[in-house]
Motif scaffolding. Sequence first.
Motif, PDB file in Angstrom:
ATOM      1  N   ALA A  32       0.717  -1.265   0.120  1.00 43.93           N
ATOM      2  CA  ALA A  32       0.132   0.028  -0.270  1.00 43.93           C
ATOM      3  C   ALA A  32       0.887   1.259  -0.023  1.00 43.93           C
ATOM      4  CB  ALA A  32      -0.952   0.174   1.155  1.00 43.93           C
ATOM      5  N   ARG A  33       2.030   1.218   0.375  1.00 39.42           N
ATOM      6  CA  ARG A  33       3.216   2.213   0.615  1.00 39.42           C
ATOM      7  C   ARG A  33       3.850   2.495  -0.782  1.00 39.42           C
ATOM      8  NH1 ARG A  33       3.645  -0.271   5.548  1.00 39.42           N
ATOM      9  NH2 ARG A  33       2.887   0.856   7.313  1.00 39.42           N
ATOM     10  N   ASN A  34       3.532   1.594  -1.632  1.00 42.65           N
ATOM     11  CA  ASN A  34       4.133   1.775  -3.174  1.00 42.65           C
ATOM     12  C   ASN A  34       2.973   2.472  -3.957  1.00 42.65           C
ATOM     13  OD1 ASN A  34       4.984   1.562  -5.624  1.00 42.65           O
ATOM     14  ND2 ASN A  34       5.754  -0.451  -5.608  1.00 42.65           N
ATOM     15  N   THR A  35       3.516   3.860  -4.203  1.00 46.10           N
ATOM     16  CA  THR A  35       2.600   4.692  -4.945  1.00 46.10           C
ATOM     17  C   THR A  35       2.910   4.771  -6.260  1.00 46.10           C
ATOM     18  OG1 THR A  35       3.681   6.516  -4.328  1.00 46.10           O
ATOM     19  CG2 THR A  35       2.159   5.979  -2.919  1.00 46.10           C
ATOM     20  N   HIS A  36       3.795   3.996  -7.011  1.00 46.84           N
ATOM     21  CA  HIS A  36       4.059   4.104  -8.266  1.00 46.84           C
ATOM     22  C   HIS A  36       2.790   3.753  -9.198  1.00 46.84           C
ATOM     23  CE1 HIS A  36       6.097   2.810 -12.123  1.00 46.84           C
ATOM     24  NE2 HIS A  36       6.981   3.605 -11.701  1.00 46.84           N
ATOM     25  N   PRO A  37       2.622   4.503 -10.225  1.00 50.51           N
ATOM     26  CA  PRO A  37       1.325   4.343 -11.034  1.00 50.51           C
ATOM     27  C   PRO A  37       1.105   2.740 -11.419  1.00 50.51           C
ATOM     28  CG  PRO A  37       2.477   6.034 -11.751  1.00 50.51           C
ATOM     29  CD  PRO A  37       3.501   5.300 -10.859  1.00 50.51           C
ATOM     30  N   THR A  38       2.251   1.965 -11.861  1.00 45.43           N
ATOM     31  CA  THR A  38       2.039   0.569 -12.081  1.00 45.43           C
ATOM     32  C   THR A  38       1.674  -0.354 -10.842  1.00 45.43           C
ATOM     33  OG1 THR A  38       4.416   0.210 -12.077  1.00 45.43           O
ATOM     34  CG2 THR A  38       3.480   0.855 -14.282  1.00 45.43           C
ATOM     35  N   ASN A  39       1.786   0.100  -9.818  1.00 44.95           N
ATOM     36  CA  ASN A  39       1.524  -0.654  -8.637  1.00 44.95           C
ATOM     37  C   ASN A  39       0.370  -1.243  -8.318  1.00 44.95           C
ATOM     38  OD1 ASN A  39       2.403  -2.219  -6.272  1.00 44.95           O
ATOM     39  ND2 ASN A  39       1.379  -0.742  -5.009  1.00 44.95           N
ATOM     40  N   ARG A  40      -0.081  -2.655  -8.644  1.00 44.00           N
ATOM     41  CA  ARG A  40      -1.363  -3.160  -8.547  1.00 44.00           C
ATOM     42  C   ARG A  40      -1.150  -4.488  -8.509  1.00 44.00           C
ATOM     43  NH1 ARG A  40      -5.021  -2.556 -14.163  1.00 44.00           N
ATOM     44  NH2 ARG A  40      -6.292  -3.713 -12.682  1.00 44.00           N
ATOM     45  N   PRO A  41      -2.446  -5.359  -7.793  1.00 45.67           N
ATOM     46  CA  PRO A  41      -2.185  -6.714  -7.579  1.00 45.67           C
ATOM     47  C   PRO A  41      -2.080  -7.258  -8.862  1.00 45.67           C
ATOM     48  CG  PRO A  41      -3.785  -5.836  -6.264  1.00 45.67           C
ATOM     49  CD  PRO A  41      -3.336  -4.853  -6.905  1.00 45.67           C
ATOM     50  N   HIS A  42      -1.244  -8.171  -8.967  1.00 46.52           N
ATOM     51  CA  HIS A  42      -0.853  -9.224 -10.298  1.00 46.52           C
ATOM     52  C   HIS A  42      -0.146 -10.477 -10.162  1.00 46.52           C
ATOM     53  CE1 HIS A  42       2.853  -7.019  -9.571  1.00 46.52           C
ATOM     54  NE2 HIS A  42       3.509  -7.868 -10.292  1.00 46.52           N
ATOM     55  N   LEU A  43      -0.343 -11.185 -11.069  1.00 48.83           N
ATOM     56  CA  LEU A  43       0.411 -12.490 -10.874  1.00 48.83           C
ATOM     57  C   LEU A  43       1.305 -12.385 -11.969  1.00 48.83           C
ATOM     58  CD1 LEU A  43       0.711 -15.500  -9.871  1.00 48.83           C
ATOM     59  CD2 LEU A  43      -0.930 -15.936 -11.663  1.00 48.83           C
ATOM     60  N   THR A  44       2.777 -12.641 -11.610  1.00 48.96           N
ATOM     61  CA  THR A  44       3.779 -12.770 -12.696  1.00 48.96           C
ATOM     62  C   THR A  44       4.091 -14.275 -13.024  1.00 48.96           C
ATOM     63  OG1 THR A  44       4.844 -10.739 -11.607  1.00 48.96           O
ATOM     64  CG2 THR A  44       6.239 -12.066 -12.955  1.00 48.96           C
ATOM     65  N   LEU A  45       3.907 -14.298 -14.349  1.00 51.73           N
ATOM     66  CA  LEU A  45       4.198 -15.697 -15.013  1.00 51.73           C
ATOM     67  C   LEU A  45       5.652 -15.886 -15.752  1.00 51.73           C
ATOM     68  CD1 LEU A  45       0.834 -15.609 -17.197  1.00 51.73           C
ATOM     69  CD2 LEU A  45       1.351 -16.626 -15.050  1.00 51.73           C
ATOM     70  N   ALA A  46       6.300 -14.647 -15.923  1.00 48.52           N
ATOM     71  CA  ALA A  46       7.564 -14.759 -16.454  1.00 48.52           C
ATOM     72  C   ALA A  46       8.215 -13.340 -16.427  1.00 48.52           C
ATOM     73  CB  ALA A  46       7.838 -15.376 -17.885  1.00 48.52           C
ATOM     74  N   VAL A  47       9.517 -13.454 -16.424  1.00 51.56           N
ATOM     75  CA  VAL A  47      10.331 -12.088 -16.448  1.00 51.56           C
ATOM     76  C   VAL A  47      11.479 -12.726 -17.294  1.00 51.56           C
ATOM     77  CG1 VAL A  47      11.819 -10.566 -15.164  1.00 51.56           C
ATOM     78  CG2 VAL A  47       9.802 -11.416 -14.124  1.00 51.56           C
ATOM     79  N   VAL A  48      11.940 -11.764 -18.412  1.00 54.27           N
ATOM     80  CA  VAL A  48      13.036 -12.142 -19.270  1.00 54.27           C
ATOM     81  C   VAL A  48      13.664 -10.540 -19.613  1.00 54.27           C
ATOM     82  CG1 VAL A  48      11.894 -13.810 -20.234  1.00 54.27           C
ATOM     83  CG2 VAL A  48      11.498 -11.804 -21.502  1.00 54.27           C
ATOM     84  N   ASP A  49      14.769 -10.810 -20.062  1.00 49.82           N
ATOM     85  CA  ASP A  49      15.528  -9.390 -20.477  1.00 49.82           C
ATOM     86  C   ASP A  49      14.863  -8.767 -21.710  1.00 49.82           C
ATOM     87  OD1 ASP A  49      17.531 -10.027 -18.747  1.00 49.82           O
ATOM     88  OD2 ASP A  49      18.745 -10.820 -20.250  1.00 49.82           O
ATOM     89  N   GLU A  50      14.311  -9.201 -22.698  1.00 51.08           N
ATOM     90  CA  GLU A  50      13.757  -8.807 -23.808  1.00 51.08           C
ATOM     91  C   GLU A  50      12.836  -9.809 -24.509  1.00 51.08           C
ATOM     92  OE1 GLU A  50      13.275  -5.547 -24.773  1.00 51.08           O
ATOM     93  OE2 GLU A  50      14.878  -4.751 -23.354  1.00 51.08           O
TER      94      GLU A  50
END
Length: 178
Positions: A32-50
Amino acid sequence: MRTVELVCSAGLDGAVRSAWDRLAAAGLPSLARNTHPTNRPHLTLAVVDEFPPGAEHRLIELFDAALPAPVTLDRIVVLDGSAPLVWLVRPAPALTALHAAVWGVLADADGHRPWHAPGAWVPHLSLALRFRDADLRLARAVAGGQRPTGEFVQARSYDGTDRTVTPLTAGSGSPRRA
């Protein structure tokens, strides 16, 4: 860095944000303290460089066919003892298959984060970062013992280099600067 994430339905999003607010009100770490505009509940499926060439289009097709996807949250745990406080997601067969399909689309990408790989992935929605096991009992009491249900209704990608969020559904428009 590019992520592939599922976004919650309004009701599920509200349940998670309410838990964030209750944690913060109790003086505990909370997103709740993260006020960045992209902060929202989400499920991460993958992270890659590009993303490899053509991957974004294939992901859009995949998500258009698979979403919405029902979801039930399970228990609240601290991953790895002193790391994120998370609400585990019950891994329904359809969600596990969708996760594997995303990894298939991204097979040629560089920089896969191994903790998101099929077989290692722990599906969850984050509640707080850098959380201590010692505070887990209080966090569970504060966040509540319910098992919220809802749907994953959209997919998105966050680009850590230019700080934009790109919807991964047909007709979603262009990236939004964060």
